[in-house]
Design a protein around this motif. Structure first.
Motif, PDB file in Angstrom:
ATOM      1  N   SER A 111      35.498  64.444 133.195  1.00  0.00           N
ATOM      2  CA  SER A 111      36.852  64.657 133.722  1.00  0.00           C
ATOM      3  C   SER A 111      37.917  64.646 132.636  1.00  0.00           C
ATOM      4  CB  SER A 111      37.184  63.566 134.755  1.00  0.00           C
ATOM      5  OG  SER A 111      37.352  62.301 134.123  1.00  0.00           O
ATOM      6  N   GLY A 112      37.579  64.162 131.454  1.00  0.00           N
ATOM      7  CA  GLY A 112      38.556  64.039 130.385  1.00  0.00           C
ATOM      8  C   GLY A 112      39.291  62.720 130.386  1.00  0.00           C
ATOM      9  N   ALA A 113      38.840  61.764 131.213  1.00  0.00           N
ATOM     10  CA  ALA A 113      39.462  60.434 131.224  1.00  0.00           C
ATOM     11  C   ALA A 113      39.163  59.669 129.945  1.00  0.00           C
ATOM     12  CB  ALA A 113      38.992  59.644 132.436  1.00  0.00           C
ATOM     13  N   CYS A 114      38.083  60.050 129.242  1.00  0.00           N
ATOM     14  CA  CYS A 114      37.801  59.480 127.921  1.00  0.00           C
ATOM     15  C   CYS A 114      37.426  60.602 126.976  1.00  0.00           C
ATOM     16  CB  CYS A 114      36.705  58.421 127.998  1.00  0.00           C
ATOM     17  SG  CYS A 114      35.067  59.056 128.398  1.00  0.00           S
ATOM     18  N   ASP A 115      37.471  60.313 125.698  1.00  0.00           N
ATOM     19  CA  ASP A 115      37.184  61.309 124.662  1.00  0.00           C
ATOM     20  C   ASP A 115      35.754  61.227 124.152  1.00  0.00           C
ATOM     21  OD1 ASP A 115      39.975  62.297 124.402  1.00  0.00           O
ATOM     22  OD2 ASP A 115      40.330  60.230 123.762  1.00  0.00           O
ATOM     23  N   PHE A 116      35.225  60.007 124.113  1.00  0.00           N
ATOM     24  CA  PHE A 116      33.855  59.741 123.685  1.00  0.00           C
ATOM     25  C   PHE A 116      33.215  58.819 124.712  1.00  0.00           C
ATOM     26  CE2 PHE A 116      36.445  60.067 119.823  1.00  0.00           C
ATOM     27  CZ  PHE A 116      35.770  61.012 119.061  1.00  0.00           C
ATOM     28  N   ALA A 117      31.912  58.961 124.908  1.00  0.00           N
ATOM     29  CA  ALA A 117      31.215  58.046 125.817  1.00  0.00           C
ATOM     30  C   ALA A 117      29.761  57.929 125.393  1.00  0.00           C
ATOM     31  CB  ALA A 117      31.302  58.522 127.263  1.00  0.00           C
ATOM     32  N   TYR A 118      29.227  56.745 125.601  1.00  0.00           N
ATOM     33  CA  TYR A 118      27.789  56.540 125.421  1.00  0.00           C
ATOM     34  C   TYR A 118      27.085  57.071 126.662  1.00  0.00           C
ATOM     35  CZ  TYR A 118      23.299  54.157 125.513  1.00  0.00           C
ATOM     36  OH  TYR A 118      21.952  53.880 125.617  1.00  0.00           O
ATOM     37  N   ILE A 119      26.287  58.114 126.470  1.00  0.00           N
ATOM     38  CA  ILE A 119      25.599  58.782 127.578  1.00  0.00           C
ATOM     39  C   ILE A 119      24.108  58.467 127.486  1.00  0.00           C
ATOM     40  CG2 ILE A 119      25.105  60.989 128.693  1.00  0.00           C
ATOM     41  CD1 ILE A 119      28.055  60.125 128.790  1.00  0.00           C
ATOM     42  N   ILE A 120      23.572  57.906 128.558  1.00  0.00           N
ATOM     43  CA  ILE A 120      22.159  57.548 128.552  1.00  0.00           C
ATOM     44  C   ILE A 120      21.295  58.804 128.636  1.00  0.00           C
ATOM     45  CG2 ILE A 120      22.597  55.294 129.555  1.00  0.00           C
ATOM     46  CD1 ILE A 120      21.578  56.413 132.226  1.00  0.00           C
ATOM     47  N   ARG A 121      20.066  58.676 128.197  1.00  0.00           N
ATOM     48  CA  ARG A 121      19.153  59.817 128.154  1.00  0.00           C
ATOM     49  C   ARG A 121      18.950  60.449 129.532  1.00  0.00           C
ATOM     50  NH1 ARG A 121      15.121  61.352 124.449  1.00  0.00           N
ATOM     51  NH2 ARG A 121      13.442  62.593 125.367  1.00  0.00           N
ATOM     52  N   ASP A 122      18.961  59.643 130.598  1.00  0.00           N
ATOM     53  CA  ASP A 122      18.765  60.188 131.939  1.00  0.00           C
ATOM     54  C   ASP A 122      19.861  61.157 132.351  1.00  0.00           C
ATOM     55  OD1 ASP A 122      16.472  58.717 132.144  1.00  0.00           O
ATOM     56  OD2 ASP A 122      17.296  57.192 133.492  1.00  0.00           O
ATOM     57  N   HIS A 123      20.994  61.124 131.649  1.00  0.00           N
ATOM     58  CA  HIS A 123      22.108  62.020 131.971  1.00  0.00           C
ATOM     59  C   HIS A 123      22.242  63.186 130.995  1.00  0.00           C
ATOM     60  CE1 HIS A 123      24.341  58.657 134.413  1.00  0.00           C
ATOM     61  NE2 HIS A 123      23.360  59.233 135.089  1.00  0.00           N
ATOM     62  N   TRP A 124      21.398  63.233 129.976  1.00  0.00           N
ATOM     63  CA  TRP A 124      21.520  64.312 129.000  1.00  0.00           C
ATOM     64  C   TRP A 124      21.361  65.687 129.645  1.00  0.00           C
ATOM     65  CZ3 TRP A 124      18.318  62.548 124.074  1.00  0.00           C
ATOM     66  CH2 TRP A 124      18.979  61.461 123.477  1.00  0.00           C
ATOM     67  N   ASN A 125      20.566  65.761 130.708  1.00  0.00           N
ATOM     68  CA  ASN A 125      20.327  67.083 131.323  1.00  0.00           C
ATOM     69  C   ASN A 125      21.583  67.675 131.944  1.00  0.00           C
ATOM     70  OD1 ASN A 125      20.560  65.394 133.492  1.00  0.00           O
ATOM     71  ND2 ASN A 125      18.619  65.953 134.459  1.00  0.00           N
ATOM     72  N   GLN A 126      22.627  66.875 132.075  1.00  0.00           N
ATOM     73  CA  GLN A 126      23.892  67.398 132.592  1.00  0.00           C
ATOM     74  C   GLN A 126      24.810  67.905 131.482  1.00  0.00           C
ATOM     75  OE1 GLN A 126      25.727  65.227 135.885  1.00  0.00           O
ATOM     76  NE2 GLN A 126      24.010  63.772 135.807  1.00  0.00           N
ATOM     77  N   LEU A 127      24.411  67.664 130.236  1.00  0.00           N
ATOM     78  CA  LEU A 127      25.259  68.033 129.107  1.00  0.00           C
ATOM     79  C   LEU A 127      24.575  68.945 128.098  1.00  0.00           C
ATOM     80  CD1 LEU A 127      26.865  64.529 128.469  1.00  0.00           C
ATOM     81  CD2 LEU A 127      27.869  66.443 129.709  1.00  0.00           C
ATOM     82  N   ILE A 128      23.240  68.938 128.062  1.00  0.00           N
ATOM     83  CA  ILE A 128      22.503  69.808 127.144  1.00  0.00           C
ATOM     84  C   ILE A 128      21.373  70.509 127.905  1.00  0.00           C
ATOM     85  CG2 ILE A 128      23.001  68.318 125.164  1.00  0.00           C
ATOM     86  CD1 ILE A 128      20.052  67.376 125.282  1.00  0.00           C
ATOM     87  N   ASP A 129      20.848  71.560 127.294  1.00  0.00           N
ATOM     88  CA  ASP A 129      19.667  72.236 127.847  1.00  0.00           C
ATOM     89  C   ASP A 129      18.468  71.318 127.577  1.00  0.00           C
ATOM     90  OD1 ASP A 129      17.383  73.794 128.257  1.00  0.00           O
ATOM     91  OD2 ASP A 129      18.391  75.637 127.621  1.00  0.00           O
ATOM     92  N   PHE A 130      18.113  70.537 128.590  1.00  0.00           N
ATOM     93  CA  PHE A 130      17.129  69.475 128.378  1.00  0.00           C
ATOM     94  C   PHE A 130      15.721  70.031 128.169  1.00  0.00           C
ATOM     95  CE2 PHE A 130      14.679  65.623 129.352  1.00  0.00           C
ATOM     96  CZ  PHE A 130      15.375  64.714 128.565  1.00  0.00           C
ATOM     97  N   ASP A 131      15.366  71.099 128.864  1.00  0.00           N
ATOM     98  CA  ASP A 131      14.048  71.709 128.654  1.00  0.00           C
ATOM     99  C   ASP A 131      13.918  72.215 127.216  1.00  0.00           C
ATOM    100  OD1 ASP A 131      13.278  71.193 131.239  1.00  0.00           O
ATOM    101  OD2 ASP A 131      13.883  73.164 131.993  1.00  0.00           O
ATOM    102  N   HIS A 132      14.991  72.813 126.710  1.00  0.00           N
ATOM    103  CA  HIS A 132      14.976  73.292 125.325  1.00  0.00           C
ATOM    104  C   HIS A 132      14.863  72.115 124.358  1.00  0.00           C
ATOM    105  CE1 HIS A 132      15.782  76.249 122.168  1.00  0.00           C
ATOM    106  NE2 HIS A 132      16.571  75.341 121.610  1.00  0.00           N
TER     107      HIS A 132
END
Length: 483
Positions: A428-449
């Motif tokens: 949402s842009g409420a923060c600039d940096f965040a610690y993102i757990i591995r279980d959520h990486w698929n929402q930010l990167i092409d996880f299969d790749h």
């Protein structure tokens, strides 16, 4: 019965502890195994008090040298973790002391291999991983760069593009609060991130390069032929946040203060290479040190003021990683006037005010407040600018190319233990940096790749994904020998 303890909010450690507990139960040999989370401050306190039989923890080296792995993990008198696990092997202690005096790389490697073999047979730890990380930031962020030797981010080079949310603040969401904000005693990364932006050291890293440190508050230095004396020439015209001058007196005061406080669970052990410091620290750790002992130590002239801007540091023995030791936060230079106005120094005791309220440093940010879950720093408008160097490597910043001018008015460091909240706030842009757990990486990167090629490709146009980034970190399971 066995319980695997981990810090709340760390999904990777939670998963590992649950898997280990499940595997033990499935052996069907009568072992009752489970996993339990503790909030970060309570977790650290329980480890420190040796109350946890088995614990999952991560660790990052303080300076990049084998000595900074061997001492913290294996030296029973000087190491942080042996004190917490009651591990002790006198022969290992002797060999660790020996290797730090050896300058021949091949001979030193031979001794280190001996130590590793002995530790392997003793099994004080189960080594789990040397993690890689992926960094996530909003695309309006400019000037961030990565150095795996840093405790966290360095904010002085960061700015925001036009149109960014909260343009006058850098907002970071992570999982851990600082332990302390006193550089003499803090020994973990959440506090270290604050310290490396508020304080500075005589030496520090050359941008993103981990292979060397460069003079920072120092201007230059010389080493005697026998390797026992470092003559350090200091920069002039630098002031602390309270307006008092940085000089040789402040250097001597700051290094002596870290030694006199001598927290056995902190980083003061690194300074025992300074002349006469080892015996003094031993007395402090035993609780028997007096001011007479301190004055006897000072009489050996271990830290010598030559003039207002020259200091000599005399060592107990030749020690080649010493400039890297001086780059760690325990060697942060603090304002003597500020500390003395807020409780001064007591032998073997924390300064409770400085623990919670920081102190006056020379860094690009000034400590403003620390309240439940949030640390706020504000820009130092009078920052001296860092070492002005031409050319060279470093990150995509002005870090090594000229004057460093912090641009963002405030840095807000939030402890947010809920992983879903951190992800939502980043999106949402409420923060600039965040610690993102591995279980959520698929929402930010092409996880299969990622899983097939180990290449990071971002899939959200508003989020920049950078990695994989190497670390010097170790994930391990500590085994308490008292149980």
């Amino acid at each position: 019965k066995i319980t695997f303890y981990y810090n709340e909010g760390n999904a990777a450690r939670e998963k590992a502890c649950l898997l280990l507990a499940s595997a033990l139960r499935n052996l069907d040999v009568g072992i009752e195994a489970n996993a339990q989370a503790l909030a970060w401050p309570q977790f650290l306190q329980a480890v420190r008090e040796r109350r946890l039989p088995v614990f999952f923890l991560g660790w990052a080296p303080d300076f990049i040298d084998p000595d900074d792995y061997l001492v913290p993990f294996l030296h029973s008198e000087k190491g942080t973790f042996p004190i917490r696990t009651s591990y002790k092997n006198p022969q290992v202690d002797e060999l660790i002391d020996l290797q730090s005096r050896i300058f021949d790389p091949a001979e030193r490697a031979r001794v280190i291999n001996q130590i590793c073999t002995m530790a392997y047979n003793d099994v004080p730890y189960l080594w789990e991983a040397q993690p890689e990380v992926i960094h996530f930031e909003r695309t309006w962020i400019q000037g961030w760069f990565y150095n795996p030797a840093f405790a966290g981010f360095y904010y002085a080079t960061i700015s925001k593009a036009p149109g960014a949310s909260n343009p006058d603040a850098i907002i970071v969401e992570s999982i851990g609060e600082p332990d302390y904000l006193d550089p003499a005693v803090d020994y973990e990364t959440a506090g270290g991130e604050v310290l490396q932006n508020v304080f500075e050291t005589l030496f520090w890293f050359d941008g993103s390069d981990t292979s060397k440190v460069i003079p920072w508050l120092a201007e230059s230095y010389e080493v005697s032929e026998d390797g026992m004396t470092y003559t350090i020439y200091l920069r002039r015209g630098i002031k602390f946040h309270d307006g008092t001058p940085f000089n040789a007196t402040a250097v001597k005061y700051s290094l002596e203060r870290a030694i006199i406080i001598g927290d056995p669970d902190g980083p003061a052990w690194m300074l025992d290479v300074i002349k006469g410091t080892g015996p003094l620290l031993e007395k402090i750790w035993e609780g028997s040190a007096t001011w007479e002992d301190v004055e006897e130590w000072r009489a050996q002239n271990p830290i010598e003021i030559v003039d207002d801007y020259t200091v000599k540091i005399h060592l107990e023995r030749p020690y080649s990683p010493f400039p890297s030791v001086l780059a760690f936060t325990v060697c942060s230079i603090v304002s003597p006037s500020y500390v003395e106005a807020h409780g001064g120094v007591e032998i073997g005791k924390h300064n409770e005010w400085i623990d919670k309220n920081c102190a006056a440093g020379t860094g690009p940010y000034i400590f403003e407040s620390w309240e439940a879950g949030t640390v706020i720093l504000r820009r130092n408008p009078n920052y001296w600018g860092g070492p002005k160097r031409g050319g060279g490597g470093g990150g995509p910043t002005n870090y090594v190319f000229g004057r460093i001018e912090p641009k963002i008015e405030r840095v807000i460091l939030k402890t947010v233990t809920d992983a879903n909240t951190r992800l939502t706030d980043l999106l949402s842009g409420a923060c600039d940096f965040a610690y993102i757990i591995r279980d959520h990486w698929n929402q930010l990167i092409d996880f299969d790749h990622w899983t097939s090629t180990h290449e990071v490709i971002g899939i959200n146009p508003d989020i920049r994904a950078i990695g994989p980034l190497p670390t010097f970190n170790l994930d391990f399971i500590g085994i308490n020998f008292r149980y």
